[in-house]
Design a protein around this motif. Sequence first.
Motif, PDB file in Angstrom:
ATOM      1  N   UNK A 125     -11.989  63.765  48.022  1.00  0.00           N
ATOM      2  CA  UNK A 125     -12.485  63.389  46.506  1.00  0.00           C
ATOM      3  C   UNK A 125     -11.682  61.948  46.191  1.00  0.00           C
ATOM      4  N   UNK A 126     -12.234  60.920  46.135  1.00  0.00           N
ATOM      5  CA  UNK A 126     -11.638  59.785  45.851  1.00  0.00           C
ATOM      6  C   UNK A 126     -11.669  59.652  44.133  1.00  0.00           C
ATOM      7  N   UNK A 127     -10.094  59.899  43.683  1.00  0.00           N
ATOM      8  CA  UNK A 127      -9.999  60.017  42.223  1.00  0.00           C
ATOM      9  C   UNK A 127      -9.494  58.721  41.531  1.00  0.00           C
ATOM     10  N   UNK A 128      -9.126  57.644  42.495  1.00  0.00           N
ATOM     11  CA  UNK A 128      -8.616  56.472  41.784  1.00  0.00           C
ATOM     12  C   UNK A 128      -8.989  55.454  42.965  1.00  0.00           C
ATOM     13  N   UNK A 129      -9.763  54.452  42.396  1.00  0.00           N
ATOM     14  CA  UNK A 129     -10.115  53.194  43.296  1.00  0.00           C
ATOM     15  C   UNK A 129     -10.097  52.041  42.331  1.00  0.00           C
ATOM     16  N   UNK A 130      -9.528  51.117  42.928  1.00  0.00           N
ATOM     17  CA  UNK A 130      -9.565  49.741  41.959  1.00  0.00           C
ATOM     18  C   UNK A 130     -10.971  49.185  42.104  1.00  0.00           C
ATOM     19  N   UNK A 131     -11.087  48.049  41.101  1.00  0.00           N
ATOM     20  CA  UNK A 131     -12.571  47.443  41.321  1.00  0.00           C
ATOM     21  C   UNK A 131     -12.950  46.725  42.672  1.00  0.00           C
ATOM     22  N   UNK A 132     -11.866  46.305  43.310  1.00  0.00           N
ATOM     23  CA  UNK A 132     -12.076  45.555  44.631  1.00  0.00           C
ATOM     24  C   UNK A 132     -12.135  46.421  45.763  1.00  0.00           C
ATOM     25  N   UNK A 133     -12.177  47.597  45.507  1.00  0.00           N
ATOM     26  CA  UNK A 133     -12.015  48.618  46.643  1.00  0.00           C
ATOM     27  C   UNK A 133     -11.055  48.386  47.772  1.00  0.00           C
TER      28      UNK A 133
END
Length: 182
Positions: A125-133
């Motif tokens: 589960x990806x729970x945090x991801x910045x806008x630029x991946x």
Amino acid sequence: MPFSTSALIRATAMALVITGAAVALPGCAVSVPPGVQPVSNFDASKYMGTWYELARLDHRFEKGLTQVTATYSLNSDGSVTVLNRGYDAAKQKWREAEGKAHFLGQADKAALKVSFFGPFYGGYNVVSLDDQYHTALVIGSSPDYMWILSRSKTIPETQRQALLEKAQTLGIDLAQVIRVEQ
């Protein structure tokens, strides 16, 4: 009428098989842990490629590994091929494991199940991801599994701390988190 010894053995074996299946099959089901909210509006194609593992909760399948990477490839059927690779300094060799991941629901929600061992799946589960991946915080099927991933081998300490704080709010024991040497 008494049972013969062979009939009793067969009946006992069948009972053990049925009991084993009843215990094992629910373990194959994967769901998002309570309190964990996977990223919405997830773009799987942007997530594909190589990520460096910067921190994790250590487990036997990664014990002692450094320079760990995870490379993701999107398949035509919507599944994801996963190639994990790390260096085992004690054995002075690289170790690799290839698996396959499937989305638990729609592909725009970053909740997947991944398997490296046949029919047995774990949560991803990806729970945090910045806008630029560029950086990601991943929680497994429970707070016993956590990874901080990045597209680069290092990130600013403030960014690392922010991801660790987010992990702590999800029940991760930060005292158990290790830095992964890249």
